[in-house]
Every structure is written in C-alpha cells, then in structure tokens.
Design a protein around this motif. Sequence first.
Motif, PDB file in Angstrom:
ATOM      1  N   SER A 149     -15.357  -6.805   6.215  1.00  0.00           N
ATOM      2  CA  SER A 149     -15.123  -5.545   5.503  1.00  0.00           C
ATOM      3  C   SER A 149     -13.705  -5.075   5.787  1.00  0.00           C
ATOM      4  O   SER A 149     -13.402  -4.689   6.914  1.00  0.00           O
ATOM      5  CB  SER A 149     -16.094  -4.463   5.986  1.00  0.00           C
ATOM      6  N   PRO A 150     -12.818  -5.097   4.782  1.00  0.00           N
ATOM      7  CA  PRO A 150     -11.453  -4.624   5.049  1.00  0.00           C
ATOM      8  C   PRO A 150     -11.468  -3.188   5.571  1.00  0.00           C
ATOM      9  O   PRO A 150     -12.195  -2.338   5.042  1.00  0.00           O
ATOM     10  CB  PRO A 150     -10.770  -4.704   3.684  1.00  0.00           C
ATOM     11  N   GLY A 151     -10.688  -2.933   6.615  1.00  0.00           N
ATOM     12  CA  GLY A 151     -10.587  -1.577   7.143  1.00  0.00           C
ATOM     13  C   GLY A 151     -10.212  -0.607   6.040  1.00  0.00           C
ATOM     14  O   GLY A 151     -10.782   0.469   5.915  1.00  0.00           O
ATOM     15  N   THR A 152      -9.253  -1.019   5.226  1.00  0.00           N
ATOM     16  CA  THR A 152      -8.826  -0.215   4.079  1.00  0.00           C
ATOM     17  C   THR A 152      -8.587  -1.136   2.895  1.00  0.00           C
ATOM     18  O   THR A 152      -7.910  -2.154   3.036  1.00  0.00           O
ATOM     19  CB  THR A 152      -7.512   0.536   4.382  1.00  0.00           C
ATOM     20  N   THR A 153      -9.167  -0.775   1.762  1.00  0.00           N
ATOM     21  CA  THR A 153      -8.885  -1.472   0.504  1.00  0.00           C
ATOM     22  C   THR A 153      -8.219  -0.459  -0.413  1.00  0.00           C
ATOM     23  O   THR A 153      -8.754   0.623  -0.637  1.00  0.00           O
ATOM     24  CB  THR A 153     -10.170  -1.990  -0.157  1.00  0.00           C
ATOM     25  N   THR A 154      -7.033  -0.818  -0.922  1.00  0.00           N
ATOM     26  CA  THR A 154      -6.297   0.072  -1.812  1.00  0.00           C
ATOM     27  C   THR A 154      -5.982  -0.665  -3.104  1.00  0.00           C
ATOM     28  O   THR A 154      -5.433  -1.768  -3.070  1.00  0.00           O
ATOM     29  CB  THR A 154      -4.979   0.548  -1.165  1.00  0.00           C
ATOM     30  N   ILE A 155      -6.347  -0.046  -4.221  1.00  0.00           N
ATOM     31  CA  ILE A 155      -6.028  -0.579  -5.542  1.00  0.00           C
ATOM     32  C   ILE A 155      -4.997   0.366  -6.152  1.00  0.00           C
ATOM     33  O   ILE A 155      -5.247   1.568  -6.253  1.00  0.00           O
ATOM     34  CB  ILE A 155      -7.278  -0.658  -6.437  1.00  0.00           C
ATOM     35  N   THR A 156      -3.835  -0.182  -6.524  1.00  0.00           N
ATOM     36  CA  THR A 156      -2.768   0.629  -7.100  1.00  0.00           C
ATOM     37  C   THR A 156      -2.522   0.204  -8.540  1.00  0.00           C
ATOM     38  O   THR A 156      -2.286  -0.975  -8.821  1.00  0.00           O
ATOM     39  CB  THR A 156      -1.464   0.493  -6.282  1.00  0.00           C
ATOM     40  N   TYR A 157      -2.585   1.182  -9.439  1.00  0.00           N
ATOM     41  CA  TYR A 157      -2.363   0.941 -10.867  1.00  0.00           C
ATOM     42  C   TYR A 157      -0.877   1.078 -11.188  1.00  0.00           C
ATOM     43  O   TYR A 157      -0.112   1.643 -10.391  1.00  0.00           O
ATOM     44  CB  TYR A 157      -3.214   1.921 -11.683  1.00  0.00           C
ATOM     45  N   PRO A 158      -0.440   0.571 -12.349  1.00  0.00           N
ATOM     46  CA  PRO A 158       0.991   0.556 -12.683  1.00  0.00           C
ATOM     47  C   PRO A 158       1.669   1.933 -12.676  1.00  0.00           C
ATOM     48  O   PRO A 158       2.867   2.028 -12.427  1.00  0.00           O
ATOM     49  CB  PRO A 158       1.039  -0.040 -14.093  1.00  0.00           C
ATOM     50  N   ASP A 159       0.904   3.002 -12.905  1.00  0.00           N
ATOM     51  CA  ASP A 159       1.499   4.343 -12.898  1.00  0.00           C
ATOM     52  C   ASP A 159       1.489   4.996 -11.518  1.00  0.00           C
ATOM     53  O   ASP A 159       1.868   6.153 -11.356  1.00  0.00           O
ATOM     54  CB  ASP A 159       0.791   5.251 -13.911  1.00  0.00           C
ATOM     55  N   GLY A 160       1.063   4.250 -10.484  1.00  0.00           N
ATOM     56  CA  GLY A 160       1.059   4.768  -9.120  1.00  0.00           C
ATOM     57  C   GLY A 160      -0.274   5.339  -8.663  1.00  0.00           C
ATOM     58  O   GLY A 160      -0.453   5.637  -7.483  1.00  0.00           O
TER      59      GLY A 160
END
Length: 163
Positions: A132-143
Amino acid sequence: MPAGYILLLALLLAIVPAEAFTADALTIGLSENGDAQIDFEYTLSFLEKVAVFLKIGDPNEELKKALENNMHLPVSVEEVTDSSARFMVSGFATRKEGKNSFSLQTPPLSFAKAEEVLNQYWFASLIQPDFSPGTTTITYPDGYTKTYTDKISIPKTSHTVKT
C-alpha cells in the motif's frame, strides 16, 4: 560455494530483521492525451537489495510486467534506482471531449494481487511486505490533484480540464 561464504550468508540471514518491500509513494502525472508518467518510490530490506544486486529479483522489472499485464498498455522504463522507478504508460487515462473542456479518467489500481503472488513463495511467511503506497497522488494537466493515503486499491478517478 566455499563453506565460509555459506556460513556468512547464514549469519546475515539470522541477524537481518524480517522486513521487506515497502511502497512509499506512487505519483501519477497525466498528460492531456491520457499518457502517464508514474513515479514509484519504495524501500527494500537488506536482503532484497542483495537479491537485486545479484539479479535474483528486480522489483522494477516485476512492476513493469505487472503494469503491462494488468492494464494491457505499453509501459516504458524511464529511470530505475535502488529506491525508485519511473515509467511512462501510454493511454493510461481515458480522454473524453466536452464543450470547452475534456475529462480524463484513470483506471482503478490495486496492489492486492502483488500480495497474493508473493504469498505463493516459500519465504512469504518470513517477510512483511507493504504494497500500500504511503501516499498516492494523481495530478491532472491543469494541476488538480487527488491524493490517497495507505490504500491497497485506488478507485478510478476523473477530472474535467477546461480548455
């Protein structure tokens, strides 16, 4: 193998704590066309580092295979270190056009299968991996970002980007 080496290896196995692979962070950066740059940071135990050094196992290659097999998408390895891997995944997110906007939808991700696969090995009871990743972050093209903490499964996400 000389007996001295076998004794040294047995000693190392006896004194090294039973710890294992830990997924620290998963960062997914989406481009406008739905391609993704995926950065995966992890920690390996001493024994896993030795295994990678000896080419007994390569977690980066295993992750690449898992991504290709599960998503059925082409994956290219950009950079690999002993604590991180960077991949490019073509067509990771689905793009849908709208009026003066477009939306991107990511597929759901689960690392539960990795735990199932690991449990099939004889040494599974000796280690305690954390997929389980400690933090998963998904960033879209607009930030815009979507963040999850300590989740073995990440649901599909979507976001609309104004053009």
